[in-house]
Design a protein around this motif. Structure first.
Motif, PDB file in Angstrom:
ATOM      1  N   GLU A 127      -4.318 -16.551   7.158  1.00 14.76           N
ATOM      2  CA  GLU A 127      -3.691 -17.841   6.824  1.00 14.76           C
ATOM      3  C   GLU A 127      -2.326 -17.644   6.177  1.00 14.76           C
ATOM      4  OE1 GLU A 127      -6.512 -19.877   4.377  1.00 14.76           O
ATOM      5  OE2 GLU A 127      -7.968 -20.120   6.022  1.00 14.76           O
ATOM      6  N   SER A 128      -2.130 -16.506   5.533  1.00 11.10           N
ATOM      7  CA  SER A 128      -0.824 -16.208   4.918  1.00 11.10           C
ATOM      8  C   SER A 128       0.146 -15.583   5.923  1.00 11.10           C
ATOM      9  CB  SER A 128      -1.011 -15.243   3.739  1.00 11.10           C
ATOM     10  OG  SER A 128      -1.213 -13.904   4.194  1.00 11.10           O
ATOM     11  N   ASN A 129      -0.264 -15.584   7.220  1.00 16.05           N
ATOM     12  CA  ASN A 129       0.511 -14.924   8.289  1.00 16.05           C
ATOM     13  C   ASN A 129       0.660 -13.427   8.033  1.00 16.05           C
ATOM     14  OD1 ASN A 129       1.018 -17.238   9.933  1.00 16.05           O
ATOM     15  ND2 ASN A 129       2.569 -17.898   8.448  1.00 16.05           N
ATOM     16  N   PHE A 130      -0.415 -12.843   7.525  1.00 17.32           N
ATOM     17  CA  PHE A 130      -0.481 -11.407   7.235  1.00 17.32           C
ATOM     18  C   PHE A 130       0.668 -10.956   6.335  1.00 17.32           C
ATOM     19  CE2 PHE A 130      -2.760 -11.884  11.341  1.00 17.32           C
ATOM     20  CZ  PHE A 130      -4.010 -11.552  10.881  1.00 17.32           C
ATOM     21  N   CYS A 131       0.882 -11.772   5.310  1.00 16.23           N
ATOM     22  CA  CYS A 131       1.905 -11.482   4.306  1.00 16.23           C
ATOM     23  C   CYS A 131       1.523 -10.229   3.519  1.00 16.23           C
ATOM     24  CB  CYS A 131       2.050 -12.680   3.365  1.00 16.23           C
ATOM     25  SG  CYS A 131       3.095 -12.363   1.937  1.00 16.23           S
ATOM     26  N   LEU A 132       2.455  -9.301   3.382  1.00 15.95           N
ATOM     27  CA  LEU A 132       2.150  -8.040   2.710  1.00 15.95           C
ATOM     28  C   LEU A 132       2.117  -8.171   1.189  1.00 15.95           C
ATOM     29  CD1 LEU A 132       3.931  -5.464   5.003  1.00 15.95           C
ATOM     30  CD2 LEU A 132       1.520  -6.024   4.868  1.00 15.95           C
ATOM     31  N   ASN A 133       2.704  -9.222   0.652  1.00 16.83           N
ATOM     32  CA  ASN A 133       2.541  -9.470  -0.782  1.00 16.83           C
ATOM     33  C   ASN A 133       1.102  -9.875  -1.080  1.00 16.83           C
ATOM     34  OD1 ASN A 133       5.109  -8.829  -1.668  1.00 16.83           O
ATOM     35  ND2 ASN A 133       5.912 -10.858  -1.191  1.00 16.83           N
ATOM     36  N   PHE A 134       0.505 -10.679  -0.175  1.00 13.74           N
ATOM     37  CA  PHE A 134      -0.913 -11.026  -0.309  1.00 13.74           C
ATOM     38  C   PHE A 134      -1.761  -9.757  -0.218  1.00 13.74           C
ATOM     39  CE2 PHE A 134      -5.104 -12.022   1.227  1.00 13.74           C
ATOM     40  CZ  PHE A 134      -5.453 -13.203   0.584  1.00 13.74           C
ATOM     41  N   TYR A 135      -1.412  -8.903   0.729  1.00 12.31           N
ATOM     42  CA  TYR A 135      -2.126  -7.630   0.917  1.00 12.31           C
ATOM     43  C   TYR A 135      -2.064  -6.787  -0.366  1.00 12.31           C
ATOM     44  CZ  TYR A 135      -3.287  -3.033   2.886  1.00 12.31           C
ATOM     45  OH  TYR A 135      -3.855  -1.810   3.117  1.00 12.31           O
ATOM     46  N   LYS A 136      -0.868  -6.703  -0.931  1.00 14.65           N
ATOM     47  CA  LYS A 136      -0.653  -5.885  -2.124  1.00 14.65           C
ATOM     48  C   LYS A 136      -1.484  -6.378  -3.306  1.00 14.65           C
ATOM     49  CE  LYS A 136       3.092  -4.252  -5.146  1.00 14.65           C
ATOM     50  NZ  LYS A 136       4.557  -4.343  -5.410  1.00 14.65           N
ATOM     51  N   VAL A 137      -1.548  -7.694  -3.491  1.00 16.05           N
ATOM     52  CA  VAL A 137      -2.238  -8.288  -4.639  1.00 16.05           C
ATOM     53  C   VAL A 137      -3.758  -8.326  -4.451  1.00 16.05           C
ATOM     54  CG1 VAL A 137      -2.532 -10.424  -5.978  1.00 16.05           C
ATOM     55  CG2 VAL A 137      -0.234  -9.663  -5.316  1.00 16.05           C
ATOM     56  N   ASN A 138      -4.202  -8.643  -3.224  1.00 12.99           N
ATOM     57  CA  ASN A 138      -5.623  -8.948  -3.013  1.00 12.99           C
ATOM     58  C   ASN A 138      -6.435  -7.891  -2.261  1.00 12.99           C
ATOM     59  OD1 ASN A 138      -5.757 -11.920  -3.954  1.00 12.99           O
ATOM     60  ND2 ASN A 138      -3.987 -11.880  -2.582  1.00 12.99           N
TER      61      ASN A 138
END
Length: 300
Positions: free
Chosen positions: A226-237
């Motif tokens: 849903e975040s369009n595979f955002c890497l900031n989301f990846y880094k945090v979660n």
């Protein structure tokens, strides 16, 4: 209220023809894919078309040509089974969107489940789950496999087709043992009931044991998607969590499950931890993972 709430994927074989017969009053449209690769392909198309015409069921048919094969192979690689599946499921998705239908019925049964489990085990690669689910998703559509939930086997379905005089065709390539799946299919057919249950229980126990981790992975993966595979989301979660490997496995499954290995997953994790714009990771001959200008992960 319209009770015709499903689309059905129907090949013309006994499994899908029994599915069509059983659920015909709830099926809005039948989708048939003619791959044009065997002598009996047109016969199977005719079986499906005639059944639908007689019962006034909408029927959509796609003929796969060389141009379409080339397009999908360039994007997904040369694994025919995977390419054929992508063509088929993209077709279902297109018709669902067009008709405003949210659910596709498919005729996979217990023998199909066990075949897939054994093939996956023989690949000796990272697994989060063996076999296939009775309920799953593809893009924005729901996939239902009612014969899996009912624990129906191939012979049982074929016997019902004969009993109810339901027309069907037999795919002659299913008997060609040069294909791994066909070899496994024959082995399963030759098993007695006790041996069959023993092998089946092994995979069901694995799935039950890992079910919580699987559900957590799917939930977190969908949020990342849903975040369009955002890497900031990846880094945090996701980064450095116990689910990181499983999440990358789920990501790669969207492109070509047959090429996934534990080593490749580890290499991708190392690549992602850099999070540097413009970086590329080669998956296959013409396929790359790329970190775009928005620091999102894309497949090209």
């Amino acid at each position: 209220m319209d009770k015709k709430i499903y689309i059905a994927g129907v090949s013309g074989g006994p499994d899908s023809m029994y599915l069509l017969w059983k659920y015909q009053k709830k099926i809005r449209c039948v989708c048939h894919v003619n791959y044009n690769l065997r002598k009996s392909a047109d016969r199977d198309e005719k079986i499906v078309r005639n059944f639908c015409k007689l019962r006034k069921i909408m029927c959509k048919i796609i003929h796969v040509n060389d141009k379409m094969y080339k397009k999908y192979k360039e994007k997904y690689g040369n694994n025919f089974e995977y390419v054929a599946r992508k063509i088929r499921y993209d077709f279902y998705n297109k018709i669902c969107v067009k008709l405003g239908i949210k659910t596709v019925l498919l005729a996979h049964h217990l023998d199909d489940f066990l075949e897939t489990c054994i093939m996956q085990e023989q690949q000796n690669k990272f697994r989060l789950y063996y076999g296939m689910h009775s309920k799953s998703k593809y893009e924005d559509i729901n996939i239902l496999r009612p014969f899996l939930k009912a624990k129906m086997r191939k012979k049982q379905i074929q016997d019902l087709c004969i009993k109810e005089k339901i027309p069907f065709g037999i795919d002659e390539t299913n008997f060609d043992t040069k294909y791994t799946r066909n070899k496994i299919r024959k082995q399963i057919t030759d098993l007695d009931e006790k041996e069959y249950e023993k092998i089946l229980d092994k995979f069901l126990l694995f799935n039950q044991k890992h079910n919580l981790k699987y559900l957590k992975t799917i939930n977190l993966f969908n949020k990342w998607k849903e975040s369009n595979f955002c890497l900031n989301f990846y880094k945090v979660n996701i980064k450095k969590t116990s689910l990181e490997k499983s999440i990358i496995f789920e990501f790669l499954k969207n492109f070509n499950e047959s090429k996934i290995s534990s080593l490749k997953i580890k290499s991708i994790i190392d690549f992602l931890r850099l999070i540097k714009k413009g970086n590329k990771f080669r998956l296959a001959k013409n396929n790359y993972l790329i970190i775009d200008e928005n620091k999102s992960l894309i497949f090209r």
